[in-house]
Design a protein around this motif. Structure first.
Motif, PDB file in Angstrom:
ATOM      1  N   TRP A 279      -5.140  15.450  15.239  1.00 44.01           N
ATOM      2  CA  TRP A 279      -3.810  16.072  15.736  1.00 44.01           C
ATOM      3  C   TRP A 279      -4.075  16.203  17.148  1.00 44.01           C
ATOM      4  O   TRP A 279      -3.150  16.053  18.101  1.00 44.01           O
ATOM      5  CB  TRP A 279      -4.151  17.541  15.190  1.00 44.01           C
ATOM      6  CG  TRP A 279      -3.120  18.591  15.598  1.00 44.01           C
ATOM      7  CD1 TRP A 279      -2.306  18.421  16.355  1.00 44.01           C
ATOM      8  CD2 TRP A 279      -3.278  19.983  15.655  1.00 44.01           C
ATOM      9  NE1 TRP A 279      -1.331  19.594  16.552  1.00 44.01           N
ATOM     10  CE2 TRP A 279      -1.988  20.617  15.924  1.00 44.01           C
ATOM     11  CE3 TRP A 279      -4.121  20.684  14.715  1.00 44.01           C
ATOM     12  CZ2 TRP A 279      -1.919  21.900  15.907  1.00 44.01           C
ATOM     13  CZ3 TRP A 279      -3.942  22.312  14.500  1.00 44.01           C
ATOM     14  CH2 TRP A 279      -2.737  22.495  15.169  1.00 44.01           C
ATOM     15  N   MET A 280      -5.334  16.122  17.895  1.00 45.32           N
ATOM     16  CA  MET A 280      -5.733  16.346  19.315  1.00 45.32           C
ATOM     17  C   MET A 280      -5.209  15.005  19.916  1.00 45.32           C
ATOM     18  O   MET A 280      -4.540  15.112  20.761  1.00 45.32           O
ATOM     19  CB  MET A 280      -7.131  16.567  19.619  1.00 45.32           C
ATOM     20  CG  MET A 280      -7.327  18.038  19.527  1.00 45.32           C
ATOM     21  SD  MET A 280      -9.048  18.335  19.479  1.00 45.32           S
ATOM     22  CE  MET A 280      -9.721  18.081  21.140  1.00 45.32           C
ATOM     23  N   LEU A 281      -5.485  13.758  19.220  1.00 51.06           N
ATOM     24  CA  LEU A 281      -5.122  12.642  19.707  1.00 51.06           C
ATOM     25  C   LEU A 281      -3.599  12.337  19.748  1.00 51.06           C
ATOM     26  O   LEU A 281      -2.934  11.840  20.713  1.00 51.06           O
ATOM     27  CB  LEU A 281      -5.601  11.448  18.558  1.00 51.06           C
ATOM     28  CG  LEU A 281      -7.107  10.815  18.926  1.00 51.06           C
ATOM     29  CD1 LEU A 281      -7.058   9.695  17.618  1.00 51.06           C
ATOM     30  CD2 LEU A 281      -7.075  10.074  20.162  1.00 51.06           C
ATOM     31  N   SER A 282      -2.968  12.938  18.787  1.00 50.09           N
ATOM     32  CA  SER A 282      -1.398  12.842  18.878  1.00 50.09           C
ATOM     33  C   SER A 282      -0.892  13.685  19.998  1.00 50.09           C
ATOM     34  O   SER A 282       0.174  13.212  20.279  1.00 50.09           O
ATOM     35  CB  SER A 282      -0.895  13.459  17.489  1.00 50.09           C
ATOM     36  OG  SER A 282      -0.946  14.793  17.533  1.00 50.09           O
ATOM     37  N   VAL A 285      -5.039  14.078  23.672  1.00 50.22           N
ATOM     38  CA  VAL A 285      -6.185  14.595  24.324  1.00 50.22           C
ATOM     39  C   VAL A 285      -7.124  13.380  24.454  1.00 50.22           C
ATOM     40  O   VAL A 285      -6.912  12.376  23.662  1.00 50.22           O
ATOM     41  CB  VAL A 285      -6.636  15.539  23.262  1.00 50.22           C
ATOM     42  CG1 VAL A 285      -7.859  16.036  23.736  1.00 50.22           C
ATOM     43  CG2 VAL A 285      -5.873  16.881  23.419  1.00 50.22           C
ATOM     44  N   LYS A 286      -8.099  13.538  25.482  1.00 45.67           N
ATOM     45  CA  LYS A 286      -8.914  12.306  25.672  1.00 45.67           C
ATOM     46  C   LYS A 286      -9.881  12.063  24.422  1.00 45.67           C
ATOM     47  O   LYS A 286     -10.386  12.909  24.042  1.00 45.67           O
ATOM     48  CB  LYS A 286      -9.842  12.417  26.829  1.00 45.67           C
ATOM     49  CG  LYS A 286      -9.238  11.812  28.268  1.00 45.67           C
ATOM     50  CD  LYS A 286      -9.975  11.997  29.053  1.00 45.67           C
ATOM     51  CE  LYS A 286     -10.483  13.378  29.604  1.00 45.67           C
ATOM     52  NZ  LYS A 286     -11.316  13.522  30.810  1.00 45.67           N
ATOM     53  N   SER A 287     -10.144  10.743  24.084  1.00 45.46           N
ATOM     54  CA  SER A 287     -10.904  10.555  23.001  1.00 45.46           C
ATOM     55  C   SER A 287     -12.340  11.110  23.105  1.00 45.46           C
ATOM     56  O   SER A 287     -13.046  11.278  22.079  1.00 45.46           O
ATOM     57  CB  SER A 287     -10.969   8.870  22.479  1.00 45.46           C
ATOM     58  OG  SER A 287     -11.524   8.356  23.726  1.00 45.46           O
ATOM     59  N   SER A 288     -12.884  11.211  24.354  1.00 48.76           N
ATOM     60  CA  SER A 288     -14.305  11.865  24.449  1.00 48.76           C
ATOM     61  C   SER A 288     -14.257  13.074  24.101  1.00 48.76           C
ATOM     62  O   SER A 288     -15.381  13.830  24.036  1.00 48.76           O
ATOM     63  CB  SER A 288     -14.611  11.731  26.059  1.00 48.76           C
ATOM     64  OG  SER A 288     -13.796  12.407  26.869  1.00 48.76           O
ATOM     65  N   LEU A 296     -12.462   6.380  16.509  1.00 51.48           N
ATOM     66  CA  LEU A 296     -11.396   6.396  17.254  1.00 51.48           C
ATOM     67  C   LEU A 296     -10.143   5.297  16.557  1.00 51.48           C
ATOM     68  O   LEU A 296      -9.092   5.700  16.410  1.00 51.48           O
ATOM     69  CB  LEU A 296     -11.477   5.942  18.710  1.00 51.48           C
ATOM     70  CG  LEU A 296     -10.291   6.209  19.482  1.00 51.48           C
ATOM     71  CD1 LEU A 296      -9.592   7.394  19.549  1.00 51.48           C
ATOM     72  CD2 LEU A 296     -10.620   5.718  20.964  1.00 51.48           C
ATOM     73  N   SER A 297     -10.603   4.473  16.175  1.00 52.53           N
ATOM     74  CA  SER A 297      -9.687   3.160  15.619  1.00 52.53           C
ATOM     75  C   SER A 297      -9.314   3.552  14.303  1.00 52.53           C
ATOM     76  O   SER A 297      -8.089   3.065  14.015  1.00 52.53           O
ATOM     77  CB  SER A 297     -10.154   1.573  15.787  1.00 52.53           C
ATOM     78  OG  SER A 297     -11.404   1.856  14.653  1.00 52.53           O
TER      79      SER A 297
END
Ligand SMILES: [Zn+2]
Length: 355
Positions: A279-282, A285-288, A296-297
């Motif tokens: 959700w955050m990625l969408s 938001v930064k992957s860190s 991540l992948s």
């Protein structure tokens, strides 16, 4: 020294201020989840009060009293008499009681009252930790009330619990409550690499698996965690990317298999962190910032297809399921229902839009 303990900076500041001003309340209640350092902080308070060569008003960690207070001598497992009494550290003024079975006993509280009335034998203050304070029943709580109300000037009682709601109001009202927060993955990772000399990669993985608890980070089983993440990632993939209901039901079934029975809630936790991460990625938001940054992948393709309102709904549904688990519902039925409801959202979203 408080800075040797991971996390909870705010608690450090509060305790330090009280200690600096000589205004530490005689009755304290430390609350917060298991494994986040409540007992360590309590022992650190005891060290600060009894250190022979304090630095900036903090325990040196090196003098005799400091070292001896760190050594708690738990009795042998089957030594019932010993568990029913104060378990002393190697310092004669600092000890702890813990529930021998399901409750803290009246005798234990009477012994604390008696001991608290003695002046310190060696140091400047006597400190008694009451671990699992939620296990005080009416009788033992009553036996504790008097000393809790007005502890002698040189004695301190520190109650510790992960379940403050279970405490009687009479106990709660007499203690200054100090709330501990779960540790962040970064705080755990830093502590593991610096103080425990665990390599960075393992530390990161352990920090993620720990859900805010240093206790779990140190004892947690990485193999289990890795396989849990793999299984829950499959669920999320089936929901979002492949829309594969057969796979989903297989996963629901697996979640309920006897061998994973004890892991049921951990797996739900893992699923929830994966949903949050995607959700955050969408949302860009930064992957860190992700809990499962190393995936991540795998998370990226899920994030690309994930809709915010669906993710929000899923988290609510998982929370619902957790509540139902408390009243002991049929897990199998509920897990199937959870996954199918989650999938239902997928189907609804895939319906062609009316033009
Ligand atoms: Zn010292």
């Amino acid at each position: 020294m408080f800075d040797q303990i991971a996390g909870n900076k705010r608690v450090k500041d509060v305790l330090k201020r009280m200690l600096d001003n000589g205004r530490l309340p005689g009755a304290l209640l430390f609350t917060g989840e298991e494994g986040i350092g409540k007992k360590l902080f309590a022992l650190e308070v005891a060290r600060t009060l009894n250190c022979r060569t304090p630095r900036n008003n903090e325990a040196c960690g090196e003098c005799g009293p400091c070292q001896r207070i760190s050594r708690l001598n738990y009795p042998q497992r089957d030594d019932a008499d010993e568990w029913n009494q104060i378990i002393w550290t190697d310092h004669p003024d600092v000890g702890l009681v813990i529930a021998p079975r399901r409750v803290l006993r009246v005798e234990q509280m009477r012994q604390i009252e008696k001991e608290a009335n003695f002046r310190p034998f060696e140091g400047k203050a006597r400190v008694f930790l009451i671990d699992e304070a939620d296990k005080l029943n009416d009788a033992s709580a009553n036996a504790l009330l008097k000393v809790l109300e007005e502890p002698p000037r040189t004695s301190y009682l520190i109650l510790i619990t992960a379940r403050p709601a279970m405490l009687l109001p009479t106990i709660l009202s007499r203690c200054q409550v100090i709330r501990f927060a779960p540790l962040t993955p970064d705080e755990i990772e830093t502590h593991l690499t610096r103080s425990k000399e665990i390599d960075k990669k393992t530390a990161r993985l352990r920090a993620r698996a720990a859900g805010g608890s240093m206790g779990r980070a140190l004892s947690g089983d990485l193999v289990t965690f890795t396989s849990q993440r793999k299984a829950m990632l499959k669920v999320l993939n089936a929901l979002v990317v492949s829309n594969n209901r057969a796979e989903l039901l297989r996963s629901a079934e697996q979640l309920n298999e006897a061998q994973y029975k004890d892991e049921f809630e951990e797996r739900l936790d893992v699923l929830e962190t994966l949903i949050r991460d995607a959700w955050m990625l969408s949302l860009g938001v930064k992957s860190s910032q992700l809990v499962n940054e190393d995936l991540l992948s795998e998370l990226q393709p899920i994030a690309e297809k994930l809709d915010s309102s669906r993710a929000a709904n899923w988290i609510l549904q998982i929370e619902d399921l957790r509540e139902q688990l408390i009243v002991n519902i049929n897990r199998k039925v509920t897990t199937d229902a959870l996954f199918l409801t989650m999938a239902g959202d997928v189907a609804a979203q895939k319906r062609p839009k009316v033009r």
